[in-house]
Design a protein around this motif. Sequence first.
Motif, PDB file in Angstrom:
ATOM      1  N   CYS A  66       0.841  -1.207   0.000  1.00  0.00           N
ATOM      2  CA  CYS A  66       0.000   0.000   0.000  1.00  0.00           C
ATOM      3  C   CYS A  66       0.876   1.257   0.000  1.00  0.00           C
ATOM      4  O   CYS A  66       1.845   1.352   0.731  1.00  0.00           O
ATOM      5  CB  CYS A  66      -0.926   0.003   1.212  1.00  0.00           C
ATOM      6  N   GLU A  67       0.476   2.196  -0.855  1.00  0.00           N
ATOM      7  CA  GLU A  67       1.264   3.430  -0.999  1.00  0.00           C
ATOM      8  C   GLU A  67       0.882   4.466   0.040  1.00  0.00           C
ATOM      9  O   GLU A  67       1.428   5.568   0.074  1.00  0.00           O
ATOM     10  CB  GLU A  67       1.069   3.977  -2.426  1.00  0.00           C
ATOM     11  N   GLY A  72      -3.342  -0.420   3.853  1.00  0.00           N
ATOM     12  CA  GLY A  72      -4.180  -1.286   3.028  1.00  0.00           C
ATOM     13  C   GLY A  72      -5.462  -0.560   2.679  1.00  0.00           C
ATOM     14  O   GLY A  72      -6.559  -1.065   2.911  1.00  0.00           O
ATOM     15  N   CYS A  73      -5.291   0.655   2.114  1.00  0.00           N
ATOM     16  CA  CYS A  73      -6.438   1.543   1.876  1.00  0.00           C
ATOM     17  C   CYS A  73      -7.447   0.938   0.905  1.00  0.00           C
ATOM     18  O   CYS A  73      -8.633   1.262   0.938  1.00  0.00           O
ATOM     19  CB  CYS A  73      -5.946   2.893   1.343  1.00  0.00           C
ATOM     20  N   GLY A  74      -6.966   0.054   0.010  1.00  0.00           N
ATOM     21  CA  GLY A  74      -7.886  -0.545  -0.959  1.00  0.00           C
ATOM     22  C   GLY A  74      -8.118   0.346  -2.168  1.00  0.00           C
ATOM     23  O   GLY A  74      -8.867  -0.026  -3.066  1.00  0.00           O
ATOM     24  N   GLU A  75      -7.478   1.526  -2.174  1.00  0.00           N
ATOM     25  CA  GLU A  75      -7.736   2.469  -3.271  1.00  0.00           C
ATOM     26  C   GLU A  75      -6.511   2.751  -4.131  1.00  0.00           C
ATOM     27  O   GLU A  75      -6.644   3.064  -5.306  1.00  0.00           O
ATOM     28  CB  GLU A  75      -8.250   3.798  -2.702  1.00  0.00           C
ATOM     29  N   CYS A  76      -5.316   2.652  -3.545  1.00  0.00           N
ATOM     30  CA  CYS A  76      -4.115   3.021  -4.296  1.00  0.00           C
ATOM     31  C   CYS A  76      -3.737   1.908  -5.289  1.00  0.00           C
ATOM     32  O   CYS A  76      -4.286   0.800  -5.253  1.00  0.00           O
ATOM     33  CB  CYS A  76      -2.958   3.293  -3.336  1.00  0.00           C
ATOM     34  N   CYS A  79      -2.414  -1.410  -3.580  1.00  0.00           N
ATOM     35  CA  CYS A  79      -3.489  -2.253  -3.033  1.00  0.00           C
ATOM     36  C   CYS A  79      -4.236  -2.976  -4.156  1.00  0.00           C
ATOM     37  O   CYS A  79      -4.457  -4.180  -4.098  1.00  0.00           O
ATOM     38  CB  CYS A  79      -4.491  -1.405  -2.245  1.00  0.00           C
TER      39      CYS A  79
HETATM   40 ZN   LIG Z   1      -3.353   1.302  -0.507  1.00  0.00          ZN
END
Ligand SMILES: [Zn+2]
Length: 397
Positions: A66-67, A72-76, A79
């Motif tokens: 994850c950036e 672990g945002c799920g958006e970058c 992920c």
């Molecule tokens: Zn992320």
Amino acid sequence: MTDVFADLVGQDEPVETLRRAAEAAARVVAGEQVAAGAMTHAWIFTGPPGSGRSVAARAFAAALECERGGVGCGECHGCHTAVGGTHADVRFVVPEGLSIGVNEMRALVLRAASAPSGGRWQVVVIEDADRLTEQAGNALLKAIEEPPPRTVFLLCAPSTHPDDISVTIRSRCRVITLRQPPAPAVAEVLARRDGIAPDVASWAAAAAQGHVGRAKRLANDHEARGRRDAVLAVPRRLTGVGACFEAASALIKSAEAEAAEAVAESDAAERAALEQALGAGGTGRGAAGAMRGAAGQLKDLEKRQRSRATRSKRDALDRALVDLAGFYRDVLVTTLKAPVPIVHTDVAQQSGAAAGKWTAESTLRRLEAVLACRDAIDQNVKPDIAVEAMMLTLWRG
Ligand SMILES: [Zn+2]
């Protein structure tokens, strides 16, 4: 979108551990000092089938890439690609046959030692790590003992029993133990994530006995439901020796059909891809030699596919046996008036009737016969022999 850990149903404690480790990992990447043990290079994810071992490993892999500080945002991009299986630094090993061989493992260890192209971590996810051959296990052990600074190994296995994972490997890994998620939590995720009607979701979650993937299948797949109905009809069909043999043969045929269906598409696609790569039908200089090589490669492919077919058949049969065991468990629960919910609510009438007819001891013998059959098949007893023996006990009690 919710974060990468959202699909881990009813696993608050493990998720918390993984979040903390991923944050520490992000600080390592940023060049900060972290406490010893805050981040670990080798992990084992264990828990009963369907508890989400590989889901957890995948989510953790995404958090490592994850950036946004390892949340672990799920958006970058990190992920997304890690979860989708296309991240350049995340590799998944999914054995297609009954074991993971040493050559496969050596190649993997070699690649895992290179620097991560995205500047974060090289992550290797080994699903079904209990299928490592002894030599493959040794090759992996060497890598885990002296891990490259930015490499993380994530092993998934049903348990940390020495039969599944060697004690030496286990002793060098941090263990994440997932539990069987409670049916209401599974129903909630089916409704929220997959848009399944709440009443169907509740029924499927109970019938799947905490197995998230199986629950989804039962809710969506008409044929899977039909096969389950046939399995749950077995107890009332056993009226004599002949009926036992018929039931055994039907159960095995159904598992074979299910397995054949599951592998047919990938078998054909793999063969077509290989034939195209080999330029089937080539002529001219060197074509004869190339054809000999091609024949060898096709043979290898066929061998891998046979091994996968065997495994797929076993898995299908095992699912049927788990459903059947659930029925006898329900009978026992009803007889003993145990304060736990029953698994197969839609055949509660049948399990209730059986509870009125059988003693607790004879129900227990039947339940044990199903479990013994699973063990026997696991120990390579021929399935038809194991299933026939089971049916006879289920009839006599
Ligand atoms: Zn992320």
